[in-house]
Design a protein around this motif. Structure first.
Motif, mmCIF file in Angstrom:
data_model
loop_
_atom_site.group_PDB
_atom_site.id
_atom_site.type_symbol
_atom_site.label_atom_id
_atom_site.label_comp_id
_atom_site.label_asym_id
_atom_site.label_seq_id
_atom_site.Cartn_x
_atom_site.Cartn_y
_atom_site.Cartn_z
ATOM 1 N N ARG A 155 0.810 -1.221 0.000
ATOM 2 C CA ARG A 155 0.000 0.000 0.000
ATOM 3 C C ARG A 155 0.846 1.275 0.000
ATOM 4 O O ARG A 155 0.312 2.368 -0.153
ATOM 5 C CB ARG A 155 -0.931 0.017 1.215
ATOM 6 N N GLU A 156 2.164 1.144 0.175
ATOM 7 C CA GLU A 156 3.016 2.323 0.328
ATOM 8 C C GLU A 156 3.163 3.103 -0.986
ATOM 9 O O GLU A 156 3.459 2.533 -2.031
ATOM 10 C CB GLU A 156 4.403 1.890 0.828
ATOM 11 N N THR A 157 2.964 4.414 -0.917
ATOM 12 C CA THR A 157 3.073 5.276 -2.097
ATOM 13 C C THR A 157 4.348 6.111 -2.093
ATOM 14 O O THR A 157 4.771 6.597 -3.148
ATOM 15 C CB THR A 157 1.863 6.216 -2.192
ATOM 16 N N ASP A 158 4.951 6.312 -0.929
ATOM 17 C CA ASP A 158 6.185 7.091 -0.846
ATOM 18 C C ASP A 158 7.355 6.219 -1.303
ATOM 19 O O ASP A 158 7.602 5.157 -0.744
ATOM 20 C CB ASP A 158 6.412 7.558 0.597
ATOM 21 N N PRO A 159 8.107 6.645 -2.326
ATOM 22 C CA PRO A 159 9.174 5.785 -2.873
ATOM 23 C C PRO A 159 10.273 5.472 -1.869
ATOM 24 O O PRO A 159 10.829 4.364 -1.871
ATOM 25 C CB PRO A 159 9.711 6.592 -4.068
ATOM 26 N N ALA A 162 8.869 2.962 0.562
ATOM 27 C CA ALA A 162 8.697 1.688 -0.142
ATOM 28 C C ALA A 162 10.031 0.954 -0.261
ATOM 29 O O ALA A 162 10.106 -0.264 -0.074
ATOM 30 C CB ALA A 162 8.092 1.916 -1.520
ATOM 31 N N GLU A 188 -5.711 -3.576 -8.704
ATOM 32 C CA GLU A 188 -5.046 -2.277 -8.794
ATOM 33 C C GLU A 188 -3.653 -2.442 -9.397
ATOM 34 O O GLU A 188 -2.822 -3.185 -8.878
ATOM 35 C CB GLU A 188 -4.937 -1.635 -7.415
ATOM 36 N N ALA A 190 -1.132 -0.411 -9.446
ATOM 37 C CA ALA A 190 -0.050 0.035 -8.571
ATOM 38 C C ALA A 190 0.331 -1.051 -7.570
ATOM 39 O O ALA A 190 1.516 -1.237 -7.264
ATOM 40 C CB ALA A 190 -0.461 1.306 -7.834
ATOM 41 N N VAL A 191 -0.656 -1.772 -7.067
ATOM 42 C CA VAL A 191 -0.382 -2.857 -6.113
ATOM 43 C C VAL A 191 0.367 -3.982 -6.809
ATOM 44 O O VAL A 191 1.314 -4.558 -6.253
ATOM 45 C CB VAL A 191 -1.691 -3.375 -5.488
ATOM 46 N N GLU A 193 2.368 -3.737 -9.321
ATOM 47 C CA GLU A 193 3.749 -3.309 -9.564
ATOM 48 C C GLU A 193 4.574 -3.375 -8.276
ATOM 49 O O GLU A 193 5.723 -3.828 -8.280
ATOM 50 C CB GLU A 193 3.779 -1.886 -10.124
ATOM 51 N N ARG A 194 3.989 -2.936 -7.151
ATOM 52 C CA ARG A 194 4.708 -3.007 -5.880
ATOM 53 C C ARG A 194 5.020 -4.453 -5.503
ATOM 54 O O ARG A 194 6.089 -4.758 -4.964
ATOM 55 C CB ARG A 194 3.892 -2.342 -4.774
#
Length: 334
Positions: A155-159, A162, A188, A190-191, A193-194
Motif C-alpha cells: 500500500r506504500e506510495t512514498d518511494p 517503499a 489495482e 499500482a499494487v 507493480e509493488r
C-alpha cells in the motif's frame, strides 16, 4: 400476573424486571390487595419488546426512547445499528489481525510484544518518516510480523518508504513470498507493480519461481519487472519478454543490459541474437524499434550477432545501417 410468574414465562429475572421499573422503562399496571406487582397482557408485550430491542444491541436508555417516542422511526434506528455494528466488527477485526501478527512473530516475552505493537503502530502512521523508521528498525533482534510488512509495502506510495520496506522484507527471508504473489493478482495496477518489485528483491528459489510465473502476467509492467529481475539472475526464460520490452521502448536500456548479462553463455548469446534479429523484419516492426533492436546487439557476443550487424549495415533504413556500422567498428569487426 405476578412478578414471579412473569419472570418464569418471559425468561427475564424478577431482579431485572424491578430494574426496568426503577429506570421508568416498565410499570406494572396494578397491585394486588397485598401490594404485589401485577402485570397485564400489555405489560408482558412491553417486556418482550424491551428484550427484542436489547437483542439488537440497544441500551436501556435507547430502548426507552424508542418505545415511548411517538415519532420513532424504526428504519433510522436499524440503519444506525448497522453502522455501529460495522464499526465494531472493523475494530474487532483490526485487533484480531494485530494479535495474530504478533503471535506469528513468536515473541519471547512482554518486551517483544510491546516492541511488536509499537512497530505495527508505526507502520500504520500517517507520517512517512515514522513508517520509514519502522521499516529500518526491523533490522533489530525483535521478530518482525512479515504479513504486516507485506501489507505495508503493497500500500506504500512514498518511494523512499517503499524502498525501506522492500529492504526490510528481503532481510526477513522468503516468508512473505506467497503473500506478495497474491498481490500480483490485485485489481489495482499500482499494487501489482509493488508486489513484483518486492519479489524482485527477495532472495531464494521460491521468489524466483514466482517471478517466472509473473512472466505470463497480462500486465506488461509486471512482466517487465519480472524479466529484468530474472535476467540478472541468469534465467533465460526472461529473454522473450526482454526483447518485447526493447520493441515497445519500455525500459529498453535496462532490458538490453539484462540481455547482455544473459549472453555470457555462448548458446544463450546465439539464442538472444536470433530473437533480436527475428524482430527486425522491415514492415513488421516500426523504425524506432528496429534501431533499438540493432543497438541491443552491441553487447551480444558470438557469430550470430556479428553476421546480423554486417547485414544491417546495408539496411535500407539509414538509421539502422549507421547504427550497425558503428557497432561493428566498436566490436573491431569492420
Amino acid at each position: 400476573m405476578l412478578i414471579g410468574e412473569v419472570a418464569r414465562r418471559s425468561g427475564v429475572s424478577a431482579r431485572m424486571l424491578r430494574h426496568y421499573e426503577s429506570l421508568g422503562l416498565l410499570w406494572p399496571s396494578g397491585r394486588t390487595g397485598s401490594g404485589y406487582r401485577e402485570y397485564s397482557d400489555d405489560d408482558i408485550r412491553r417486556i418482550f419488546h424491551i428484550e427484542s430491542l436489547r437483542s439488537l444491541g440497544l441500551s436501556l436508555r435507547e430502548i426507552g426512547r424508542a418505545l415511548d417516542d411517538p415519532g420513532f422511526a424504526p428504519a433510522a434506528l436499524v440503519d444506525d445499528l448497522i453502522r455501529q455494528t460495522r464499526e465494531r466488527i472493523a475494530a474487532e477485526t483490526e485487533l484480531l489481525t494485530r494479535l495474530r501478527r504478533i503471535d506469528a512473530a513468536g515473541p519471547a516475552g512482554w518486551e517483544d510484544v510491546l516492541q511488536a505493537v509499537a512497530f505495527l503502530r508505526a507502520l500504520g502512521s500517517k507520517s512517512a518518516a515514522a513508517r520509514q523508521r519502522a521499516a529500518l528498525s526491523s533490522a533489530g533482534e525483535v521478530p518482525v510480523p512479515v504479513e504486516a510488512l507485506v501489507e505495508a509495502v503493497l500500500r506504500e506510495t512514498d518511494p523512499n518508504v517503499a524502498g525501506a520496506l522492500r529492504w526490510a522484507l528481503a532481510r526477513s527471508g522468503d516468508g512473505g513470498t506467497a503473500l506478495l504473489a497474491e498481490g500480483l493478482g490485485s485489481p489495482e495496477a499500482a499494487v501489482r507493480e509493488r508486489a513484483v518489485q518486492s519479489l524482485a528483491e527477495l532472495p531464494g528459489e521460491e521468489a524466483g519461481a514466482r517471478l517466472r510465473d509473473a512472466l505470463a502476467s497480462p500486465d506488461a509492467v509486471v512482466r517487465g519487472h519480472a524479466a529484468l529481475a530474472l535476467g540478472t539472475r541468469g534465467v533465460a526464460e526472461a529473454v522473450p519478454t526482454l526483447i518485447d520490452m526493447i520493441v515497445a521502448g519500455r525500459n529498453d536500456t535496462d532490458a538490453a543490459d539484462a540481455l547482455s548479462v544473459l549472453a555470457g553463455d555462448g548458446a544463450t548469446a546465439d539464442e538472444i541474437a536470433a530473437g533480436l534479429v527475428g524482430r527486425l523484419t522491415p514492415g513488421a516492426t516500426e523504425a524506432p524499434a528496429r534501431v533499438r533492436l540493432t543497438q541491443a546487439l552491441a553487447d551480444i557476443p558470438g557469430s550470430t550477432a556479428s553476421r546480423a550487424l554486417v547485414e544491417l549495415s546495408c539496411d535500407g533504413d539509414r538509421a539502422v545501417a549507421l547504427t550497425a556500422t558503428y557497432l561493428l567498428q566498436l566490436r573491431g569487426e569492420r
